[in-house]
Design an enzyme around this catalytic site. Structure first.
Site, short mmCIF file in Angstrom:
data_model
loop_
_atom_site.label_atom_id
_atom_site.label_comp_id
_atom_site.label_asym_id
_atom_site.label_seq_id
_atom_site.Cartn_x
_atom_site.Cartn_y
_atom_site.Cartn_z
N LYS A 100 9.19 -2.98 1.02
CA LYS A 100 7.89 -2.58 0.49
C LYS A 100 7.82 -2.64 -1.04
O LYS A 100 6.77 -2.89 -1.61
CB LYS A 100 7.53 -1.19 0.98
CG LYS A 100 7.19 -1.17 2.47
CD LYS A 100 6.29 -0.03 2.84
CE LYS A 100 5.76 -0.16 4.25
NZ LYS A 100 6.81 0.03 5.29
N GLU A 115 -2.23 4.75 0.50
CA GLU A 115 -2.13 5.48 1.76
C GLU A 115 -0.69 5.32 2.25
O GLU A 115 -0.02 4.36 1.89
CB GLU A 115 -3.09 4.90 2.79
CG GLU A 115 -2.61 3.61 3.50
CD GLU A 115 -2.46 2.40 2.60
OE1 GLU A 115 -3.19 2.33 1.59
OE2 GLU A 115 -1.60 1.54 2.89
N SER A 132 14.22 -5.42 7.71
CA SER A 132 13.23 -4.95 6.73
C SER A 132 13.62 -3.68 5.99
O SER A 132 13.18 -3.46 4.87
CB SER A 132 11.87 -4.76 7.43
OG SER A 132 12.00 -3.89 8.54
C1 LIG Z 1 6.62 -0.12 6.61
C2 LIG Z 1 7.76 -0.79 7.26
C3 LIG Z 1 7.57 -1.82 8.21
C4 LIG Z 1 6.23 -2.23 8.73
O1 LIG Z 1 5.35 -2.74 7.78
P1 LIG Z 1 5.03 -4.31 7.71
O2 LIG Z 1 3.90 -4.37 6.74
O3 LIG Z 1 4.66 -4.77 9.08
O4 LIG Z 1 6.26 -4.97 7.22
C5 LIG Z 1 8.68 -2.46 8.73
N1 LIG Z 1 9.93 -2.09 8.37
C6 LIG Z 1 10.15 -1.10 7.47
C7 LIG Z 1 11.55 -0.74 7.13
C8 LIG Z 1 9.08 -0.42 6.89
O5 LIG Z 1 9.32 0.56 6.01
#
Ligand SMILES: *Cc1c(COP(=O)(O)O)cnc(C)c1O
Length: 398
Positions: free
Chosen positions: A94, A116, A382
């Site tokens: 993020k 948000e 992610s």
């Molecule tokens: C917020 C988040 C997501 C989901 O958000 P996307 O916009 O779909 O990437 C996925 N993995 C992690 C670790 C997150 O913090």
């Protein structure tokens, strides 16, 4: 990027195929219009690119490694690489986007940042970069989420942000989004709304995808170095709003030999009534400023989603992904809460990496695909699992 960017970029009105656009209240029209007029000029400017790339490198910790997961590869009989977004500052992808948007807000002369957040990950990433840039930061968060995500609330406060509870509706992410939009309507001049995924009115989905596209840019270079080819057979990523998947897919979208796999949260099962598998359950509608698939009743009431991972617990999906789904350019799969938890424990035991519950959904489909031994499979990891330890501890005790 090839000249005919069919999937990765929207048309001038922000449409990916028939999805996207900018459905905003009249009060926000000039704000969104101003952003649309200026965003490409600003982010393509040399001084912007220089500062963005320096912060990605020295502050966020990029490039993140592309790690060959040997034991996981052995288990699934193929070659699996993990793109280590979990090693980014603040623990997930993020921050790539919040850095980009803060630099943009600065150049637009905005002094007040609103955002948000659901689980608090986007709120923390926003508060972090606001601290860095000495900007006022207000984060809207559902009252219910504030109660269940105490560590992230504390982080945001320590970083100097004001956390404002959203007390309407289900008191979760979609209600926080509504509050943020309301704030923006009331403060159109000095305030920048920093959206955390590839959702919202044009130009947000395109802007966020561009900031996250550093992920696939790096994957191409890293694969070239490790395997002598820039193109994997598969790229797999989880999808909440879709920003990490957009980043991981971006520079592969026009290379049709690369199989793109988006993984949604099935919660307790797609048909259980407790799910967040938007493409499986949704119909075309407008949510938070753009046309996409939305989980809604026949008369257009948004249906409450469910996922064990707060980051995937969203009743919509970004318009770029809606188009990837409708055109079948990407394959949409899903994983249940239990499958995600099992995949998280498996990765931890095999590789010594505790993933975020969101990322574990992407790992959970490895066993559902027939790979060949020499396929190159990239899974976008992610985020890291620190924030999910409460859930993992409960599973260990049960
Ligand atoms: C917020 C988040 C997501 C989901 O958000 P996307 O916009 O779909 O990437 C996925 N993995 C992690 C670790 C997150 O913090």
């Amino acid at each position: 990027m090839s000249s005919q960017a069919k999937y990765s970029q929207p048309d001038e009105n922000g449409y990916y195929g028939r999805f996207g656009g900018a459905y905003v209240p009249e009060m926000l029209y000039s704000n969104v219009e101003n952003l649309k007029e200026n965003y490409l000029k600003i982010i393509n400017d040399e001084s912007f690119q220089k500062e963005f790339n320096t912060l990605l490198k020295d502050y966020a910790g990029r490039p993140t490694p592309l790690y060959y997961a040997g034991r996981l590869s052995e288990k699934y009989g193929t070659e699996i690489f993990l793109k280590r977004e979990d090693l980014c500052h603040t623990g997930a992808h993020k921050v790539n986007n919040t850095i980009g948007q803060i630099l943009l807000a600065e150049r637009l002369g905005k002094k007040r940042i609103i955002a948000e957040t659901g689980a608090g990950q986007h709120g923390v990433a926003t508060a972090t970069v606001c601290a860095l840039k000495n900007l006022e930061c207000i984060v809207y968060m559902g009252e219910k989420d504030i109660a269940r995500q105490a560590p992230n609330v504390a982080r945001m406060k320590m970083l100097g942000a004001k956390v404002v509870p959203a007390v309407s509706g289900s008191k979760t992410l979609k209600d926080a989004t509504n509050e943020a939009i309301r704030d923006w309507i009331n403060n159109p001049n000095d305030t920048y709304y920093l959206i955390g995924s590839v959702v919202g009115p044009h130009p947000y989905p395109d802007m966020v995808a561009r900031f996250q596209s550093v992920i696939s840019d790096e994957i191409r270079k890293q694969l070239k170095e490790k395997k002598g080819t820039e193109l994997p057979g598969y790229v797999i990523a989880c999808v909440g709003g879709g920003s990490n998947a957009a980043g991981a897919f971006y520079h592969f979208m026009e290379d049709e030999s690369v199989q793109l796999i988006a993984v949604e949260a099935a919660g307790l099962g797609v048909e259980s009534g407790m799910s967040a598998a938007t493409t499986q359950l949704g119909t075309v509608g407008v949510l938070h400023g753009s046309k996409s698939y939305v989980m809604q009743t026949e008369d257009g009431q948004v249906v409450e989603p469910h996922s064990i991972s707060a980051g995937l617990d969203y009743p919509g999906i970004g318009p770029m992904h809606a188009n990837l789904f409708a055109t079948k350019r990407a394959k949409f799969m899903n994983a249940t809460d239990d499958e995600a938890v099992a995949a998280a424990f498996e990765l931890t035991k095999l590789e010594g990496i505790i993933p975020a519950l969101e990322s574990a959904h992407a790992l959970a489909v490895l066993g559902k695909i027939k790979f060949k031994k020499d396929d190159i499979v990239v899974v976008n990891l992610s985020g890291r699992g620190d924030k999910d330890m409460d859930t993992y501890i409960k599973k260990l005790q049960s």
